[in-house]
Design an enzyme around this catalytic site. Structure first.
Site, PDB file in Angstrom:
ATOM      1  N   ASP A 107     -28.770 -28.703  20.260  1.00  0.00           N
ATOM      2  CA  ASP A 107     -28.833 -29.660  19.158  1.00  0.00           C
ATOM      3  C   ASP A 107     -29.994 -29.283  18.252  1.00  0.00           C
ATOM      4  O   ASP A 107     -30.663 -28.262  18.486  1.00  0.00           O
ATOM      5  CB  ASP A 107     -28.983 -31.087  19.690  1.00  0.00           C
ATOM      6  CG  ASP A 107     -28.251 -32.114  18.822  1.00  0.00           C
ATOM      7  OD1 ASP A 107     -28.050 -31.833  17.626  1.00  0.00           O
ATOM      8  OD2 ASP A 107     -27.886 -33.177  19.335  1.00  0.00           O
TER       9      ASP A 107
ATOM     10  N   ARG B 104     -25.230 -32.821  20.934  1.00  0.00           N
ATOM     11  CA  ARG B 104     -25.774 -33.604  22.043  1.00  0.00           C
ATOM     12  C   ARG B 104     -25.758 -35.092  21.698  1.00  0.00           C
ATOM     13  O   ARG B 104     -26.681 -35.839  22.015  1.00  0.00           O
ATOM     14  CB  ARG B 104     -27.179 -33.137  22.434  1.00  0.00           C
ATOM     15  CG  ARG B 104     -27.585 -33.611  23.820  1.00  0.00           C
ATOM     16  CD  ARG B 104     -28.690 -32.781  24.481  1.00  0.00           C
ATOM     17  NE  ARG B 104     -29.878 -32.667  23.688  1.00  0.00           N
ATOM     18  CZ  ARG B 104     -30.359 -31.536  23.205  1.00  0.00           C
ATOM     19  NH1 ARG B 104     -29.722 -30.389  23.445  1.00  0.00           N
ATOM     20  NH2 ARG B 104     -31.451 -31.508  22.482  1.00  0.00           N
ATOM     21  N   SER B 105     -24.714 -35.519  21.024  1.00  0.00           N
ATOM     22  CA  SER B 105     -24.575 -36.935  20.693  1.00  0.00           C
ATOM     23  C   SER B 105     -24.315 -37.717  21.973  1.00  0.00           C
ATOM     24  O   SER B 105     -23.835 -37.183  22.966  1.00  0.00           O
ATOM     25  CB  SER B 105     -23.419 -37.149  19.715  1.00  0.00           C
ATOM     26  OG  SER B 105     -22.179 -36.920  20.369  1.00  0.00           O
TER      27      SER B 105
ATOM     28  N   CYS C 244     -13.181 -40.611  26.133  1.00  0.00           N
ATOM     29  CA  CYS C 244     -11.922 -39.890  25.954  1.00  0.00           C
ATOM     30  C   CYS C 244     -12.089 -38.483  25.375  1.00  0.00           C
ATOM     31  O   CYS C 244     -11.325 -37.581  25.753  1.00  0.00           O
ATOM     32  CB  CYS C 244     -10.939 -40.712  25.122  1.00  0.00           C
ATOM     33  SG  CYS C 244     -11.614 -41.496  23.664  1.00  0.00           S
TER      34      CYS C 244
END
Length: 355
Positions: free
Chosen positions: A242, A219-220, A185
């Site tokens: 990141d 960059r999770s 989401c």
């Protein structure tokens, strides 16, 4: 001076659609869509997000129930009461099996990265409003936009071999068998913001963001990497930044060795660019570094840039500096994110009727 755009402005037309959909259920005597929130910690941000979710659901006619487990309970003692993860796992399994529950969201972080990633897979794909299950992540990274609704409750790992060979061209037969895959989401909310401000243009599949350069600072696996994949699959050149450096995401073009004309998806390469160089090249900068300490170096931003913050902190500072350089500044996207989650919920409810 930048135009400041709120997530609420982007969410507004989607809220109207949600209200119309839930009213349709009520008018035909069907129960309202139901979302379960799983709270496994008593942190202030999680409590606040749960309260906000409840209000947002009430506003559009979605039933919301918060279930507290383990560490969220007053007086919880991990040594005396056992490991909280197993309580949460059992709660998710019970919600998976409950036919009156249409969607499940878990307020992460709960127990650390590895345990939380496991819990994401415990949530059934048929109820995964956050789009974090492996089935949906696989589809996202392989640029598969559709899924067989029957696979959401079947052994979805066994279906991956066939999923990777979905024909590129849409046909009537395929359309009857497949529905839109669920996207996470928060990345989806950012894409909708870019559509709202016309960074995305009307174009053939995979070309909506062609010609745009976008930097994503984060960059999770929950937001940053899937967002970079989504943007690059839609044609953008994406710098993913990141702590371990800069990677570049670009859309892979159709090649002769892609059997059955499958959707071309992104390539990832190590970039020699510094963050500062990426910022100077970018039409859009999206930042989501958690906490209050990180600040984007505003002096390197390109004039007229679109700046979007999805962190709980203020990555662009107090906003005054970035407004001097940006054309559009989005300080938070929260309301757009919750609307995308609710939209996913209604889609999953409709998919259940197709199984």
């Amino acid at each position: 001076m930048a135009t400041v755009l709120s997530g609420a402005a982007v969410a507004k037309p989607f809220i109207a659609d949600l209200k119309a959909a839930t009213a349709g259920y009520a008018s035909t005597g069907k129960r309202a869509p139901k979302l379960i929130g799983i709270l496994a910690n008593g942190s202030a941000p999680s409590e606040s997000y749960a309260s906000w979710t409840r209000k947002a659901c009430e506003d559009v006619g979605i039933e919301f129930e918060l279930r507290r487990y383990a560490e969220a309970l007053p007086g919880y003692d991990p040594e005396e009461d056992g490991l909280g993860m197993y309580e949460v796992e059992r709660g998710i399994i019970e919600a998976n099996a409950d036919d009156t529950v249409d969607g499940i969201m878990v307020y992460y972080p709960c127990f650390g990265t590895q345990h939380d990633q496991y819990l994401q897979q415990v949530v059934s794909p048929s109820k995964d409003v956050e789009g974090l299950n492996f089935l949906f992540r696989f589809n996202l990274y392989h640029n598969q936009r559709q899924v067989n609704p029957k696979s959401l409750t079947a052994n979805h790992f066994a279906s991956l071999a066939s999923t990777s060979r979905i024909p590129y061209s849409d046909g009537a037969k395929r359309e009857q068998q497949r529905v839109k895959s669920i996207l996470p989401c928060t990345p989806l909310a950012i894409v909708k913001i870019l559509e709202h401000i016309k960074v995305y243009r009307e174009a053939p599949f995979g070309e909506q963001a062609a010609g745009k350069t976008i930097t994503v600072i984060n960059r999770s696996e929950v937001v940053g990497r899937p967002l970079a994949a989504l943007l690059s699959n839609d044609g953008a050149r994406v710098f993913s930044v990141d702590l371990d450096g800069v990677q570049e995401f670009n859309r892979r073009r159709k090649s002769k060795d892609q059997a059955n004309g499958t959707h071309p998806h992104h390539n990832v390469t190590k970039s020699k660019h510094t963050l500062e160089e990426c910022l100077a090249l970018s039409d859009v900068v999206v930042s989501g570094v958690p906490g209050d300490k990180y600040r984007v170096p505003l002096e390197h931003l390109r004039s007229g840039v679109v700046a979007i913050n999805f962190s709980d902190g203020k990555n662009f500072g107090d906003g005054e500096g970035v407004k001097q350089r940006a054309s559009i500044f989005v300080p938070n996207i929260g309301k757009a994110t919750i609307v995308m989650l609710q939209r996913n919920l209604l889609r999953l409810r409709s998919y259940a009727a197709l199984e």
